[in-house]
Design a protein around this motif. Structure first.
Motif, PDB file in Angstrom:
ATOM      1  N   UNK A 133       0.939  -1.251  -0.063  1.00  0.00           N
ATOM      2  CA  UNK A 133      -0.114  -0.132   0.068  1.00  0.00           C
ATOM      3  C   UNK A 133       1.000   1.164  -0.164  1.00  0.00           C
ATOM      4  N   UNK A 134       0.791   2.094  -0.990  1.00  0.00           N
ATOM      5  CA  UNK A 134       1.657   3.318  -1.120  1.00  0.00           C
ATOM      6  C   UNK A 134       1.267   4.215  -0.090  1.00  0.00           C
ATOM      7  N   UNK A 135       0.034   4.455   0.186  1.00  0.00           N
ATOM      8  CA  UNK A 135      -0.315   5.094   1.530  1.00  0.00           C
ATOM      9  C   UNK A 135       0.162   4.846   2.806  1.00  0.00           C
ATOM     10  N   UNK A 136       0.152   3.487   2.989  1.00  0.00           N
ATOM     11  CA  UNK A 136       0.861   2.975   4.400  1.00  0.00           C
ATOM     12  C   UNK A 136       2.309   3.344   4.331  1.00  0.00           C
ATOM     13  N   UNK A 137       3.002   2.911   3.251  1.00  0.00           N
ATOM     14  CA  UNK A 137       4.541   3.020   3.343  1.00  0.00           C
ATOM     15  C   UNK A 137       4.870   4.552   3.502  1.00  0.00           C
ATOM     16  N   UNK A 138       3.830   5.479   2.800  1.00  0.00           N
ATOM     17  CA  UNK A 138       4.398   7.037   2.917  1.00  0.00           C
ATOM     18  C   UNK A 138       4.093   7.287   4.091  1.00  0.00           C
ATOM     19  N   UNK A 139       3.178   6.825   5.038  1.00  0.00           N
ATOM     20  CA  UNK A 139       3.136   7.076   6.571  1.00  0.00           C
ATOM     21  C   UNK A 139       4.064   6.667   7.276  1.00  0.00           C
ATOM     22  N   UNK A 140       4.648   5.369   6.906  1.00  0.00           N
ATOM     23  CA  UNK A 140       5.764   5.124   7.911  1.00  0.00           C
ATOM     24  C   UNK A 140       6.960   6.014   7.356  1.00  0.00           C
ATOM     25  N   UNK A 141       7.291   6.366   6.534  1.00  0.00           N
ATOM     26  CA  UNK A 141       8.472   7.174   6.172  1.00  0.00           C
ATOM     27  C   UNK A 141       8.129   8.647   6.815  1.00  0.00           C
ATOM     28  N   UNK A 142       6.903   9.172   6.603  1.00  0.00           N
ATOM     29  CA  UNK A 142       6.711  10.170   7.420  1.00  0.00           C
ATOM     30  C   UNK A 142       7.025  10.224   8.996  1.00  0.00           C
ATOM     31  N   UNK A 143       6.356   8.991   9.518  1.00  0.00           N
ATOM     32  CA  UNK A 143       6.733   8.838  10.979  1.00  0.00           C
ATOM     33  C   UNK A 143       8.203   8.551  11.189  1.00  0.00           C
ATOM     34  N   UNK A 144       9.050   7.989  10.353  1.00  0.00           N
ATOM     35  CA  UNK A 144      10.346   8.016  10.354  1.00  0.00           C
ATOM     36  C   UNK A 144      11.035   9.186  10.387  1.00  0.00           C
ATOM     37  N   UNK A 145      10.453  10.115   9.550  1.00  0.00           N
ATOM     38  CA  UNK A 145      11.207  11.479   9.420  1.00  0.00           C
ATOM     39  C   UNK A 145      10.918  12.250  10.797  1.00  0.00           C
TER      40      UNK A 145
END
Length: 225
Positions: free
Chosen positions: A60-72
């Motif tokens: 899921x692109x949406x889920x991966x994007x949220x993971x990366x944002x949380x990592x930032x």
């Protein structure tokens, strides 16, 4: 209570079945839970990204994007790089991941003005994750505290993307809670005094080294020998 149970269950799933694709839905739900509850679980997120490697059609692109944002938001921890390592390069070249990588680069190099300008272009993506702006502001303050003893007001304003009365309130909070002080003066030329530490005041680090008790040093010599 339910929120704690979900977190506990996910931790157990990650520990017992880290390569079982059946736990994908639970891990994806946990990412959304982290967003809504403003919590963070790097281990669970890394587990999900590893599973996506084995099941790319389920990514899921949406889920991966949220993971990366949380990592930032976890910077200066290296979480973003750890997550990115598990994402295929071809996927990294797609949006929104391409923009998030650019944002990461600006943060890592301390180019905060460029970061906020780029972040404004992805506001629709970042606003979905509560606390993002505050987390980056905290990171910017962290970087400034390692670099400066006196920070010009204009430099601080650019780094945390706040001006005017909002900046005044921010400074009031820092003075009251973080030991900051304000030098006399008004406007952009005003200087903010940041408490000394071993990074912005190397003499402190030197003094700490000089204060090592002699008996500790004498114990080291036999080991080195």
């Amino acid at each position: 209570m339910g929120r704690e149970q979900v977190s506990y269950t996910v931790e157990q799933l990650v520990a017992l079945n880290p390569y079982n694709p059946d736990i994908l839905p639970d891990l994806e739900n946990h990412v959304n839970e982290q967003v809504s509850s403003q919590t963070y679980s790097l281990d669970a997120n890394l587990c999900l990204l590893r599973l996506y490697q084995f099941e790319p059609e389920k990514m899921s692109s949406q889920i991966v994007a949220r993971i990366l944002i949380k990592a930032l938001m976890a910077m200066p921890a290296p979480d973003f790089s750890l997550c990115l390592f598990l994402i295929p390069e071809r996927v990294q070249m797609e949006e929104p991941f391409k923009s998030l990588i650019v944002l990461s680069h600006y943060l890592e190099t301390g180019r905060f003005r460029q970061f906020w300008e780029e972040a404004a272009k992805s506001r629709h993506l970042l606003e979905v994750v509560p606390g993002f702006e505050q987390a980056i502001q905290a990171y910017a303050v962290h970087v400034l505290s390692l670099t400066y003893q006196r920070v010009p007001r204009a430099v601080l304003a650019e780094a945390i993307n706040i001006e005017g009365l909002s900046l005044d309130k921010f400074l009031e909070h820092q003075v009251a809670n973080s030991g900051w002080a304000l030098e006399k003066g008004q406007g952009k030329g005003q200087l903010i005094l940041i408490p000394q530490n071993e990074f912005n005041h190397p003499e402190l680090k030197k003094n700490a080294a000089e204060s090592i008790p002699l008996e500790h040093i004498t114990r080291i010599f036999p080991i080195l020998g």
